[in-house]
Design an enzyme around this catalytic site. Structure first.
Site, short mmCIF file in Angstrom:
data_model
loop_
_atom_site.label_atom_id
_atom_site.label_comp_id
_atom_site.label_asym_id
_atom_site.label_seq_id
_atom_site.Cartn_x
_atom_site.Cartn_y
_atom_site.Cartn_z
N TYR A 40 -28.02 68.14 1.11
CA TYR A 40 -27.27 66.91 0.81
C TYR A 40 -26.09 66.77 1.75
CZ TYR A 40 -24.58 63.50 -1.91
OH TYR A 40 -23.86 62.39 -2.31
N HIS A 71 -23.70 66.68 -12.41
CA HIS A 71 -22.53 67.42 -11.96
C HIS A 71 -21.84 68.06 -13.16
CE1 HIS A 71 -22.91 64.71 -8.33
NE2 HIS A 71 -22.83 65.90 -7.79
N SER A 87 -19.32 62.61 0.77
CA SER A 87 -19.05 63.61 -0.26
C SER A 87 -18.24 64.74 0.34
CB SER A 87 -20.36 64.16 -0.82
OG SER A 87 -20.14 65.32 -1.60
N SER A 88 -17.39 65.35 -0.48
CA SER A 88 -16.58 66.46 0.01
C SER A 88 -17.39 67.71 0.31
CB SER A 88 -15.49 66.80 -1.02
OG SER A 88 -16.07 67.16 -2.26
N CYS A 89 -18.67 67.74 -0.05
CA CYS A 89 -19.51 68.90 0.26
C CYS A 89 -19.83 69.00 1.74
CB CYS A 89 -20.80 68.86 -0.56
SG CYS A 89 -21.96 67.57 -0.08
N HIS A 127 -25.49 49.42 -6.21
CA HIS A 127 -24.59 48.81 -7.20
C HIS A 127 -24.88 49.26 -8.63
CE1 HIS A 127 -28.09 46.23 -7.81
NE2 HIS A 127 -27.52 45.74 -8.89
N LYS A 161 -25.08 63.75 4.55
CA LYS A 161 -23.82 63.02 4.55
C LYS A 161 -23.08 63.18 5.89
CE LYS A 161 -24.04 61.00 0.65
NZ LYS A 161 -24.13 59.53 0.61
N MET A 199 -23.08 55.07 -10.46
CA MET A 199 -21.76 55.19 -11.06
C MET A 199 -20.68 54.60 -10.15
SD MET A 199 -19.67 58.58 -12.34
CE MET A 199 -19.65 59.35 -10.72
#
Length: 322
Positions: free
Chosen positions: A133, A176, A104-106, A8, A137, A11
């Site tokens: 990473y 980022h 994540s889109s990675c 929490h 995910k 970001m």
């Protein structure tokens, strides 16, 4: 509904907290890192047994940009696996029937077709600069899928595009690209610099979404009826992309941020540094069909983020620079 939100303070997590508080319809459970170490299996087990949430939102993760991923690959893989495994498994052990995992889109192959559809998962090699990473995910998605298949729970996954906004990490090297550029351009204006160097060629294209849109999308997906959600997913690919559907070259992004921050000098590109994936934009048609789409234009989002950044500096409250 009692909702435990892991992460929490981050970001995304803080944006979800703001959204939940605005709705005012849920009992939100949180725990600071000093109180609960999510890499500690026993501690997470005890926490879940004591709190007994109705649902869990897993937004906790170790995150960073290209340099951070290249420098700390073991940390990114190990810590994220530990966090995910503990939270997801102990939620199941505590009879939590509903969970939302933020990925994540990675996770998608480096050279997959664009825009990227959910079916692209595990169809090719990953981008080397953030492979550890991404593997973590992917494991989180598969763990949710496996609990759904084996135990009939309702564990969902959303894969956001590149996020930015209030509460971001503004470290010029570990962050980022978008927040790092805000920080670097702002400081360049402050010191009267006439030029600024940027990693890579500036040609890769990236998609960016404001974190408040991500918070809204997360709660939308969590609230969907299970049968409606299932119409756009299936047990073997039970995750949804979350993004804007639009991308921009890094060079154009840099130009936009230069204009917003008031930088009028030269922008130089260091082509000895890696570019990362050439292009990455998500196909969000499944989520759009379910009734949600992003609403914050990129320039408006950057302006509001920069305004927040400057207010933090003026107030002396500080920014994340790690």
């Amino acid at each position: 509904m009692r909702i435990y939100l892991a992460g929490h303070r981050g970001m995304v997590g803080s944006a979800i907290v703001r959204q939940l508080e605005a709705e005012g319809a849920h009992d939100v459970i949180t725990a600071d890192r000093a109180w609960l170490d999510l890499t500690d299996q026993a501690a997470v087990a005890a926490f879940m047994r004591n709190e007994r949430p109705d649902a869990v939102i897993l937004a906790a993760a170790r995150v960073g940009g290209i340099m951070a991923n290249n420098t700390y690959p073991a940390n990114f893989l190990h810590e994220n696996l530990m966090i995910q495994n503990n939270v997801i498994h102990q939620a199941f052990k505590a009879d939590v029937a509903k969970l939302l995992f933020l990925g994540s889109s990675c996770i998608y192959p480096r050279d997959t077709a664009q825009p990227i559809r959910e079916e692209a998962l595990l169809t090719g090699a990953l981008e080397p600069t953030n492979e550890p990473y991404a593997i973590a995910k992917i494991a989180g998605i598969k763990l949710c899928e496996s609990y759904n298949r084996q135990y009939g729970v309702d564990y969902r996954s959303v894969m956001p595009t590149n996020l930015y906004g209030r509460g971001d990490n503004f470290h010029p090297e570990n962050a980022h690209v978008l927040p790092a550029l805000i920080d670097r351009f702002h400081k360049a204006v402050d010191r009267g610099a006439t030029e600024i160097d940027i990693w890579g060629s500036g040609t890769p294209r990236r998609e960016f979404m404001h974190v408040d849109d991500m918070a809204a999308a997360s709660l939308f997906v969590l609230s969907l009826d299970q049968d409606i959600y299932a119409k756009e997913t299936n047990p073997m690919r039970s995750h949804l992309n979350v993004g804007t559907g639009h991308d921009i070259p890094i060079a154009d992004l840099a130009g936009m941020i230069a204009d917003i921050t008031g930088f009028t000098g030269d922008i130089l590109y260091d082509t000895t540094k890696p570019d990362g994936t050439p292009r990455k934009v998500l196909d969000t048609s499944r989520l759009n069909r379910l009734g949600w789409s992003a609403g914050i234009p990129l320039r408006d989002g950057i302006v509001s983020t920069y305004d927040w950044y400057r207010r933090q500096l003026i107030s002396g409250q500080g920014l994340r620079h790690r």
